[in-house]
Design a protein around this motif. Structure first.
Motif, PDB file in Angstrom:
ATOM      1  N   VAL A  74       0.751  -1.122  -0.026  1.00  0.00           N
ATOM      2  CA  VAL A  74       0.066  -0.033  -0.006  1.00  0.00           C
ATOM      3  C   VAL A  74       1.040   1.335  -0.020  1.00  0.00           C
ATOM      4  O   VAL A  74       2.160   1.078   0.351  1.00  0.00           O
ATOM      5  CB  VAL A  74      -0.773   0.080   1.231  1.00  0.00           C
ATOM      6  CG1 VAL A  74      -1.913  -1.173   1.257  1.00  0.00           C
ATOM      7  CG2 VAL A  74      -0.146   0.018   2.699  1.00  0.00           C
ATOM      8  N   SER A  75       0.341   2.114  -0.504  1.00  0.00           N
ATOM      9  CA  SER A  75       1.102   3.529  -0.332  1.00  0.00           C
ATOM     10  C   SER A  75       1.075   4.190   0.895  1.00  0.00           C
ATOM     11  O   SER A  75       0.040   4.443   1.505  1.00  0.00           O
ATOM     12  CB  SER A  75       0.579   4.511  -1.508  1.00  0.00           C
ATOM     13  OG  SER A  75       1.274   5.630  -1.822  1.00  0.00           O
ATOM     14  N   VAL A  76       2.200   4.730   1.198  1.00  0.00           N
ATOM     15  CA  VAL A  76       2.593   5.542   2.587  1.00  0.00           C
ATOM     16  C   VAL A  76       3.085   6.684   2.390  1.00  0.00           C
ATOM     17  O   VAL A  76       4.213   6.712   1.690  1.00  0.00           O
ATOM     18  CB  VAL A  76       3.108   4.451   3.608  1.00  0.00           C
ATOM     19  CG1 VAL A  76       3.282   5.281   4.863  1.00  0.00           C
ATOM     20  CG2 VAL A  76       2.318   3.293   3.734  1.00  0.00           C
ATOM     21  N   THR A  77       2.383   7.765   2.706  1.00  0.00           N
ATOM     22  CA  THR A  77       3.053   9.074   2.906  1.00  0.00           C
ATOM     23  C   THR A  77       3.888   9.419   4.046  1.00  0.00           C
ATOM     24  O   THR A  77       3.432   9.484   4.977  1.00  0.00           O
ATOM     25  CB  THR A  77       2.193  10.334   2.271  1.00  0.00           C
ATOM     26  OG1 THR A  77       1.718  10.128   1.069  1.00  0.00           O
ATOM     27  CG2 THR A  77       2.809  11.517   2.185  1.00  0.00           C
ATOM     28  N   VAL A  78       5.048   9.624   3.763  1.00  0.00           N
ATOM     29  CA  VAL A  78       5.897  10.368   5.116  1.00  0.00           C
ATOM     30  C   VAL A  78       6.298  11.688   4.876  1.00  0.00           C
ATOM     31  O   VAL A  78       6.971  12.203   4.052  1.00  0.00           O
ATOM     32  CB  VAL A  78       7.180   9.499   5.191  1.00  0.00           C
ATOM     33  CG1 VAL A  78       8.193  10.101   6.388  1.00  0.00           C
ATOM     34  CG2 VAL A  78       7.044   7.972   5.324  1.00  0.00           C
ATOM     35  N   ASN A  79       5.614  12.535   5.837  1.00  0.00           N
ATOM     36  CA  ASN A  79       5.707  13.935   5.749  1.00  0.00           C
ATOM     37  C   ASN A  79       7.268  14.348   6.387  1.00  0.00           C
ATOM     38  O   ASN A  79       7.796  13.845   7.359  1.00  0.00           O
ATOM     39  CB  ASN A  79       4.720  14.947   6.427  1.00  0.00           C
ATOM     40  CG  ASN A  79       3.459  14.645   5.852  1.00  0.00           C
ATOM     41  OD1 ASN A  79       3.307  14.617   4.499  1.00  0.00           O
ATOM     42  ND2 ASN A  79       1.984  14.320   6.528  1.00  0.00           N
ATOM     43  N   LYS A  80       7.591  15.587   5.841  1.00  0.00           N
ATOM     44  CA  LYS A  80       8.851  16.311   6.658  1.00  0.00           C
ATOM     45  C   LYS A  80       8.446  16.591   7.968  1.00  0.00           C
ATOM     46  O   LYS A  80       7.486  16.677   8.413  1.00  0.00           O
ATOM     47  CB  LYS A  80       9.125  17.538   6.037  1.00  0.00           C
ATOM     48  CG  LYS A  80       9.359  17.475   4.408  1.00  0.00           C
ATOM     49  CD  LYS A  80       9.979  18.665   3.982  1.00  0.00           C
ATOM     50  CE  LYS A  80      10.211  18.765   2.344  1.00  0.00           C
ATOM     51  NZ  LYS A  80      10.601  19.941   1.807  1.00  0.00           N
ATOM     52  N   ALA A  81       9.852  16.294   8.987  1.00  0.00           N
ATOM     53  CA  ALA A  81       9.534  16.550  10.347  1.00  0.00           C
ATOM     54  C   ALA A  81       9.548  18.136  10.604  1.00  0.00           C
ATOM     55  O   ALA A  81      10.294  18.976   9.807  1.00  0.00           O
ATOM     56  CB  ALA A  81      10.759  15.883  10.825  1.00  0.00           C
ATOM     57  N   THR A  82       9.140  18.571  11.688  1.00  0.00           N
ATOM     58  CA  THR A  82       9.314  19.827  12.262  1.00  0.00           C
ATOM     59  C   THR A  82      10.487  19.980  13.021  1.00  0.00           C
ATOM     60  O   THR A  82      10.664  19.474  13.937  1.00  0.00           O
ATOM     61  CB  THR A  82       7.994  20.013  13.001  1.00  0.00           C
ATOM     62  OG1 THR A  82       6.848  19.950  12.166  1.00  0.00           O
ATOM     63  CG2 THR A  82       7.960  21.382  13.566  1.00  0.00           C
ATOM     64  N   PRO A  83      11.376  20.972  12.847  1.00  0.00           N
ATOM     65  CA  PRO A  83      12.508  21.525  13.537  1.00  0.00           C
ATOM     66  C   PRO A  83      12.108  21.667  14.943  1.00  0.00           C
ATOM     67  O   PRO A  83      10.986  22.067  15.505  1.00  0.00           O
ATOM     68  CB  PRO A  83      12.836  22.532  12.579  1.00  0.00           C
ATOM     69  CG  PRO A  83      12.514  22.497  11.483  1.00  0.00           C
ATOM     70  CD  PRO A  83      11.115  22.167  11.545  1.00  0.00           C
ATOM     71  N   SER A  84      13.053  21.402  15.546  1.00  0.00           N
ATOM     72  CA  SER A  84      12.956  21.657  17.192  1.00  0.00           C
ATOM     73  C   SER A  84      13.756  22.955  17.272  1.00  0.00           C
ATOM     74  O   SER A  84      15.038  23.143  17.311  1.00  0.00           O
ATOM     75  CB  SER A  84      13.653  20.617  17.950  1.00  0.00           C
ATOM     76  OG  SER A  84      13.657  21.038  19.425  1.00  0.00           O
TER      77      SER A  84
END
Length: 248
Positions: A74-84
């Motif tokens: 199945v297709s999985v989307t991984v979003n960019k992380a939010t900087p700390s």
């Protein structure tokens, strides 16, 4: 007699996750099969890279005695992380008429490294203290998203110049004399003041007029007494520009 292969009519869809999360954080929903069973990621501990990619999902039937498991992707989307951002920067003060680009931002710290900048650097705020948008752009833009915050900005009122002149000096008794006050901003401030100028004759208020679009205010009179008269022009502060006084 071998186990039968389940009939999966619809494979589930997966919710998006953020960089650093494993597939176990993605929720699977919408799958349909015969017989009934359970859909789960084949390797739930996998932490995929940013982007959209296929990941294996295994269907396990409730009746494991008679049916085998089935695997598909199945297709999985991984979003960019939010900087700390551990510390947002502070800003130096400027003068009314200057833009945010004139403010120096200093003291910010973050993981990963990156750059702090005004969200709209061309903004020229009013005098006073207010919050203005700051954007952090990480060096690693492939894996981390930009993030926004605010910084407190102090804008000092601009000083003003004030020049008052007469169109007739000396003049005759009962002559119509016009006095013109020209009010402008003192660098590094800029812009044209817009408030009122109070004209005084020998210290006594005589007229109050607004500056025009060019920063000029006039006062005309035929009532000056014989002899020497002092005409004073007092610019009244409008909040963004400081008051100023001059005489002729």
């Amino acid at each position: 007699v071998n186990k039968a292969t389940p009939s999966v009519t619809t494979w589930p869809t997966a919710t998006a996750i953020t960089l650093g999360q494993t597939l176990a954080s993605s929720a699977l929903s919408g799958g349909a099969s015969t017989p009934i069973g359970n859909f789960a990621f084949t390797t739930p501990t996998t932490a995929p890279s940013v982007g959209t990619a296929s990941q294996n999902v295994t269907f396990t039937p409730t009746d494991t005695n008679d049916y085998t498991t089935v695997t598909n992707s199945v297709s999985v989307t991984v979003n960019k992380a939010t900087p700390s951002v551990t510390t947002w920067p502070t800003a130096t003060a400027i003068t009314y008429g200057q833009t945010l680009a004139s403010f120096a931002l200093s003291g910010g710290s973050s993981t990963p490294a990156g750059r702090f900048a005004w969200t709209t650097s061309s903004t020229a705020p009013n005098a006073g203290t207010a919050s203005q948008g700051v954007t952090f752009t990480p060096t690693d833009t492939a894996n981390y998203a930009t993030t926004n915050w605010t910084a407190s900005v102090t804008v000092n009122a601009a000083g003003t110049t004030n020049v008052v002149v007469s169109d007739s000096n000396p003049s005759l008794p009962s002559s119509n004399i016009t006095f013109t006050a020209t009010v402008g901003a003192v660098a590094p401030g800029s812009g044209i003041p817009t408030n009122q100028v109070c004209f005084l004759t020998n210290g006594i208020p005589a007229a109050t007029n607004y500056l025009d679009a060019n920063g000029l205010a006039t006062y005309s009179t035929t009532l000056l007494p014989h002899g020497s008269t002092t005409i004073t022009a007092q610019y009244i502060s409008d909040g963004n520009f400081l008051p100023s006084t001059n005489s002729v």
